[in-house]
Scaffold this motif. Structure first.
Motif, short mmCIF file in Angstrom:
data_model
loop_
_atom_site.label_atom_id
_atom_site.label_comp_id
_atom_site.label_asym_id
_atom_site.label_seq_id
_atom_site.Cartn_x
_atom_site.Cartn_y
_atom_site.Cartn_z
N GLU A 63 -29.69 48.83 28.93
CA GLU A 63 -28.41 48.64 29.58
C GLU A 63 -27.60 47.59 28.83
O GLU A 63 -28.15 46.64 28.28
CB GLU A 63 -28.65 48.18 31.02
N TYR A 64 -26.28 47.79 28.82
CA TYR A 64 -25.35 46.83 28.23
C TYR A 64 -24.38 46.39 29.31
O TYR A 64 -23.86 47.22 30.06
CB TYR A 64 -24.53 47.48 27.10
N ARG A 65 -24.12 45.09 29.39
CA ARG A 65 -23.09 44.56 30.28
C ARG A 65 -22.10 43.81 29.41
O ARG A 65 -22.46 42.84 28.74
CB ARG A 65 -23.69 43.63 31.33
N GLU B 251 -20.89 51.11 35.91
CA GLU B 251 -20.04 50.32 36.80
C GLU B 251 -18.89 49.72 36.00
O GLU B 251 -19.04 49.36 34.83
CB GLU B 251 -20.87 49.19 37.42
N SER B 252 -17.74 49.63 36.64
CA SER B 252 -16.57 48.96 36.09
C SER B 252 -16.04 48.05 37.19
O SER B 252 -15.68 48.53 38.26
CB SER B 252 -15.52 49.99 35.69
N VAL C 80 -15.66 43.64 33.87
CA VAL C 80 -17.08 43.72 33.54
C VAL C 80 -17.47 45.19 33.53
O VAL C 80 -17.28 45.90 34.52
CB VAL C 80 -17.95 42.92 34.54
N ARG D 45 -20.53 47.97 32.79
CA ARG D 45 -21.99 48.13 32.74
C ARG D 45 -22.30 49.53 32.28
O ARG D 45 -21.87 50.51 32.89
CB ARG D 45 -22.56 47.87 34.13
N TYR D 46 -23.05 49.63 31.19
CA TYR D 46 -23.41 50.92 30.60
C TYR D 46 -24.94 51.06 30.51
O TYR D 46 -25.62 50.07 30.32
CB TYR D 46 -22.88 51.04 29.16
N SER D 47 -25.42 52.28 30.59
CA SER D 47 -26.83 52.54 30.32
C SER D 47 -26.92 53.39 29.05
O SER D 47 -26.01 54.16 28.74
CB SER D 47 -27.50 53.26 31.49
#
Length: 97
Positions: free
Chosen positions: A45-47, A75-76, A85, A87-89
């Motif tokens: 995951e990247y935030r 998530e955005s 912010v 959030r990517y997987s």
């Protein structure tokens, strides 16, 4: 007493830590380490925090090391400061997932 370890091959060490980890492992603010772990596809995951400033130049976030990796937005979240912010997987089936 400090808890420090000198690591020569971060990707190999992190892979071993992930195998036995019962909790999440985080990297905060280390461009070099993040580049090495991205190249090895070890992030699940990247935030990313995107600030509302346009510089016009700078260092590429992932550079060629990313090798065309596919990410899925989880998530955005906009903040009152104007920062967002993200959030990517890593996409399922990609190395490191």
């Amino acid at each position: 007493m400090a808890n420090s370890t000198v690591v020569r091959d971060a990707a190999t060490e992190i892979l071993e830590l992930k195998k036995g980890a019962s909790r999440d492992l985080l990297v905060l603010g280390s461009a070099t380490l993040s580049r090495d772990l991205t190249r090895a596809r070890l992030f699940d995951e990247y935030r990313l925090a995107v600030a509302s400033v346009v510089l016009g130049r700078g260092r590429a976030l992932f550079g060629a090391e990313a090798g065309g990796m596919a990410l899925d937005l989880i998530e955005s979240r906009p903040l009152s400061s104007g920062c967002v912010v993200l959030r990517y997987s890593a996409r399922s089936g990609e190395p490191g997932t």
